[in-house]
Design a protein around this motif. Structure first.
Motif, PDB file in Angstrom:
ATOM      1  N   GLU A   1       6.462  18.123   5.078  1.00 26.47           N
ATOM      2  CA  GLU A   1       6.108  16.742   5.345  1.00 26.47           C
ATOM      3  C   GLU A   1       7.134  16.098   6.272  1.00 26.47           C
TER       4      GLU A   1
ATOM      5  N   ASN B   1      12.394  11.145   5.999  1.00 24.79           N
ATOM      6  CA  ASN B   1      12.663   9.709   6.101  1.00 24.79           C
ATOM      7  C   ASN B   1      13.151   9.316   7.493  1.00 24.79           C
TER       8      ASN B   1
ATOM      9  N   LYS C   1       7.969   6.387   5.279  1.00 19.12           N
ATOM     10  CA  LYS C   1       7.584   7.632   4.609  1.00 19.12           C
ATOM     11  C   LYS C   1       6.952   7.377   3.248  1.00 19.12           C
ATOM     12  N   SER C   2       7.429   6.382   2.530  1.00 18.64           N
ATOM     13  CA  SER C   2       6.896   6.122   1.191  1.00 18.64           C
ATOM     14  C   SER C   2       5.408   5.766   1.221  1.00 18.64           C
ATOM     15  N   ASP C   3       4.904   5.320   2.358  1.00 17.45           N
ATOM     16  CA  ASP C   3       3.474   5.034   2.469  1.00 17.45           C
ATOM     17  C   ASP C   3       2.639   6.314   2.400  1.00 17.45           C
TER      18      ASP C   3
ATOM     19  N   ASP D   1       3.954   9.165   0.651  1.00 18.02           N
ATOM     20  CA  ASP D   1       4.424   9.978  -0.463  1.00 18.02           C
ATOM     21  C   ASP D   1       3.394  10.126  -1.579  1.00 18.02           C
ATOM     22  N   LYS D   2       2.587   9.115  -1.813  1.00 16.43           N
ATOM     23  CA  LYS D   2       1.631   9.187  -2.924  1.00 16.43           C
ATOM     24  C   LYS D   2       0.551  10.239  -2.697  1.00 16.43           C
TER      25      LYS D   2
ATOM     26  N   GLN E   1      -2.037  14.367   4.734  1.00 17.42           N
ATOM     27  CA  GLN E   1      -1.572  13.146   4.066  1.00 17.42           C
ATOM     28  C   GLN E   1      -2.157  11.901   4.735  1.00 17.42           C
TER      29      GLN E   1
ATOM     30  N   ARG F   1      -4.783   9.146   3.173  1.00 11.75           N
ATOM     31  CA  ARG F   1      -4.437   7.717   3.202  1.00 11.75           C
ATOM     32  C   ARG F   1      -5.547   6.902   3.863  1.00 11.75           C
TER      33      ARG F   1
END
Length: 488
Positions: free
Chosen positions: A94, A97, A115-117, A119-120, A478, A482
């Motif tokens: 992936e 950061n 990046k946290s957008d 991660d889920k 990913q 999203r």
């Protein structure tokens, strides 16, 4: 349900209205179709190729490249159901950061997300490509380098894994041999799109939303064509469609010798730490060490060379060699190319069989790309020297001031595909319909919706603002998850 447009014009379903029309059945298109159907939406999944390789389809990928030597564009991607997942190598990682923290280099480097957008969606993306979660990076002793890790998919082939599921899905109509021909557009909204087969059969697809999933060359190609045809009626002409195109340049750096109780077969990956990338003003660069059997006579010759330059280490290597504790192998590299407006997709005056202008890829590696490579190799070599861990023997092109373009001998780049001096690229086609908060620097917003349009979305690696140094398939999935989450 499956429909083959080569067989008929399918007039019996011409008035069907879909919630979503997805153009392209590669990793992004198949992922989005599956997720939207799970949410109860009816989907038209349009694939220009068949469920198997055909010359008719693949020939549509023939195009011109201007600049550095590169692959033939019809040889480095596949135009059929599953797209290039039918031929990918399976390396997965992936974004990091730091990939979302390049804004200090200029506005063209600024992502509108972090990046946290993404991660889920990592767990589900890993399941899709059949890998476990990838373990975290490990900083080496001096803190200037980090060892990074990849996942290795079998590799997951979307044709084998998802074709029958898509065909049997009552919420998805899969159309094969359905090539995008034209759109019906009004004030930034596509109301319908016309698709044509190789037999001349046509179908008009009506949908509330259209998602372009045709890849990092075809997405900008078709947008440029429709912009030329419909002007601002479709989208504002100031959008940088086709620009800031990126690859991951690859190269075979040389061989390495290391001692210690190492496994006979292994792969290890190193890059500069985040702090060092910032300190040196460079980007991501992945050094790839892969053990391989090298003739003992060749290993001894390399050790003798080291004895002349570093007697202490040479003696230690010879001692370890005699106990079968010296590992030798290839040192390869794949690195991040900075987005530059001069690297881009433009249109040719020549058209394909469907009267769509062919693309021209204008692509060159630039001095800042060379700097990333130089600094990373230098720091890695310094780490080996300072800790007496081994030595690397660099190939001629590296010693020749990193002259990796081989303009005078492009055949060496072709040889490099098979592991000799120079590789070319991933091939990883990124950018061209990039994500940004400002339409002066991007084509889509943070939700992959095209600026100035009401119902048009882009998916795949064409939306990447920067490319990192990692293989793009896992992030593509990913981003697709999203987008489906946002639209659903």
């Amino acid at each position: 349900m499956k429909f083959d447009l080569n067989r008929s014009s399918l007039n019996n379903i011409k008035n069907t209205k879909y919630k979503f029309a997805i153009i392209g059945a590669g990793a992004a298109g198949v992922t989005i179709a599956r997720k939207l159907s799970e949410k109860g939406h009816n989907v038209a999944l349009m694939e220009g190729g068949d469920s198997e390789f055909t010359e008719d389809s693949q020939n549509l990928y023939k195009a011109e490249v201007v600049g550095d030597p590169y692959f033939e564009l019809d040889h480095c991607r596949l135009r059929m159901f599953g797209g290039s997942t039918n031929c990918w190598g399976g390396m997965c990682r992936e974004f990091e950061n730091i990939d979302f923290q390049r804004g200090n280099y200029g506005p063209e480097f600024q992502w509108p997300i972090v990046k946290s957008d993404l991660d889920k969606y990592i767990n589900e993306a890993c399941d899709i490509v059949d890998i476990d979660l990838i373990k975290g990076d490990k900083t080496v002793e001096n803190g200037n380098l980090k060892e990074v890790f990849f996942g290795f998919s079998p590799p997951a082939n979307f044709l084998d894994k998802y074709y029958e599921e898509i065909v049997s899905n009552k919420k998805i109509n899969l159309f094969l041999n359905a090539n995008l021909k034209d759109i019906n557009v009004n004030q930034g909204k596509i109301n319908s799109a016309i698709f044509e087969s190789y037999k001349g059969n046509k179908i008009n697809i009506n949908a509330e939303n259209f998602i372009f999933c045709m890849g990092g060359i075809e997405n900008p190609r078709f947008l440029l064509h429709f912009q030329n045809k419909y002007g601002n009626e479709f989208f504002p002409d100031k959008l940088p469609v086709g620009k800031y195109w990126m690859e991951h340049p690859h190269g075979a750096l040389g061989i390495f010798l290391m001692y210690g109780n190492l496994e006979q077969e292994f792969q290890r990956f190193f890059t500069l730490s985040d702090d060092m990338q910032k300190k040196l003003s460079v980007f991501g660069c992945g050094l790839r060490l892969k053990s391989r059997n090298i003739a003992s006579s060749e290993v001894k010759e390399h050790i003798r060379e080291i004895l002349c330059l570093a007697p202490k280490l040479g003696k230690k290597l010879m001692s370890e060699f005699n106990r079968d504790l010296v590992c030798a192998g290839e040192l390869n590299v794949a690195w991040e190319q900075a987005p530059d407006i001069k690297n881009k997709i433009i249109l040719s005056s020549e058209t394909d069989r469907f009267e769509i202008p062919k693309p021209i890829l204008q692509w060159k590696k630039l001095p800042r790309d060379t700097k990333t490579l130089k600094e990373t190799v230098s720091e890695f070599n310094r780490w080996l020297l300072e800790n007496d861990l081994g030595r690397i023997k660099l190939n001629e092109w590296v010693l020749d001031n990193y002259n990796y373009s081989y303009k005078d001998d492009p055949s060496r780049l072709v040889d490099g595909i098979n592991g000799n001096d120079g590789h070319i690229g991933g091939p990883h086609h990124m950018g061209g319909t990039r994500m940004h908060k400002d339409p002066s620097y991007g084509v889509v917003d943070s939700d992959c919706k095209m600026f100035g349009t009401k119902n048009v979305y882009m998916a795949g690696s064409s939306v990447f603002t920067t490319g990192g140094h990692n293989n793009p398939t896992l992030p593509i999935i990913q981003f697709a998850l999203r987008l489906a989450d946002h639209l659903g």
